[in-house]
Design an enzyme around this catalytic site. Sequence first.
Site, short mmCIF file in Angstrom:
data_model
loop_
_atom_site.label_atom_id
_atom_site.label_comp_id
_atom_site.label_asym_id
_atom_site.label_seq_id
_atom_site.Cartn_x
_atom_site.Cartn_y
_atom_site.Cartn_z
N GLY A 29 -7.63 -2.15 8.78
CA GLY A 29 -7.50 -2.83 10.07
C GLY A 29 -6.24 -3.67 10.17
CB SER A 77 1.32 0.39 6.87
OG SER A 77 -0.07 0.48 7.14
CD GLU A 78 -1.43 2.61 11.04
OE1 GLU A 78 -0.46 3.03 11.72
OE2 GLU A 78 -2.26 3.34 10.50
CG HIS A 97 -6.14 -0.03 13.73
ND1 HIS A 97 -6.91 1.01 14.17
CD2 HIS A 97 -5.79 0.28 12.45
CE1 HIS A 97 -7.03 1.90 13.21
NE2 HIS A 97 -6.36 1.48 12.16
CG HIS A 160 -6.88 6.26 11.83
ND1 HIS A 160 -5.51 6.20 11.89
CD2 HIS A 160 -7.26 5.09 11.27
CE1 HIS A 160 -5.09 5.08 11.37
NE2 HIS A 160 -6.13 4.38 10.98
P1 13P Z 1 -2.42 -2.25 6.93
O1 13P Z 1 -3.13 -3.08 5.87
O2 13P Z 1 -1.06 -1.80 6.49
O3 13P Z 1 -2.36 -2.98 8.24
O4 13P Z 1 -3.23 -0.92 7.15
C1 13P Z 1 -4.61 -0.92 7.29
C2 13P Z 1 -5.11 0.24 8.09
O5 13P Z 1 -6.23 0.22 8.52
C3 13P Z 1 -4.24 1.41 8.36
O6 13P Z 1 -4.84 2.24 9.30
#
Ligand code: 13P
Length: 263
Positions: A29, A77-78, A97, A160
């Site tokens: 998330g 990363s998102e 997310h 996802h």
């Molecule tokens: P991050 O920890 O990089 O935000 O990624 C978590 C995630 O749920 C990717 O879909």
Amino acid sequence: MINEFEIKKQICEIGKRIYDKGMVASNDGNISVKINDNEFLCTPTGVSKGFMTPEFICKVDRDGKVIQANPGFKPSSEIKMHMRVYKERPDVNAVVHAHPMYATGFAIAGIPLTQPIMPEAVIALGCVPIAEYGTPSTEEIPDAVSKYLQSFDAVLLENHGALSFSDSLLSAYHKMESVEFYAKLLYISKQLGGPKELSDKQVQRLYEIRRQFGMKGKHPADLCPNAKDGKPSCHGCGGNCSHHSDADLVAEITRRVIEQLGK
Ligand code: 13P
């Protein structure tokens, strides 16, 4: 105007909620908040969003480049997915997310949340389409999500999870809760023999209530070109009504004609 430290605390609080509610496992998330047109706060990558403190939170610019991050922390990363939402939806101030169990189940099964089964979900969300699968962290997910941004405030991400966005962090979080609640009810009613759907007329009355309330955000009630033309709205067209190409339309008409001929 609320100060940045307070916003960081709010992000931690929402992170704890999505974790405690089982909407994310482990380090999954991410959450972001817009401060102004070129400054955004976001959760760091690779940490449990249930155990964050304000110094975890990173600051990025409109391209997702780091403006400030404490040692050991890098933006999610998102972040590209979040930035695309802000770019294409100037009314949005927060993005959440998560991977809520039921909503993600539907995203994995490839079933959009389009059945009108309860007034609250119809009013708050309309329906929730599925953005086509993309590899996490690449431009594929932003590109897939982009298609739905002008008509919806929440989308499922194929195989996802789910993405919600709104004018405030609390509202974006509430939309995520609503998506999961709707998905859970849909799942349960399918186990009980299948939901008894609201009729088109009942849905249109709920859409009318939403318009009367002047509720913010994007919603098929306000935007669906079919609904505007007085045709069956989003709930009848699989959640993709905002982006029917001519080819889609011909395919759909052909499908319906064949269906009728087969009866
Ligand atoms: P991050 O920890 O990089 O935000 O990624 C978590 C995630 O749920 C990717 O879909």
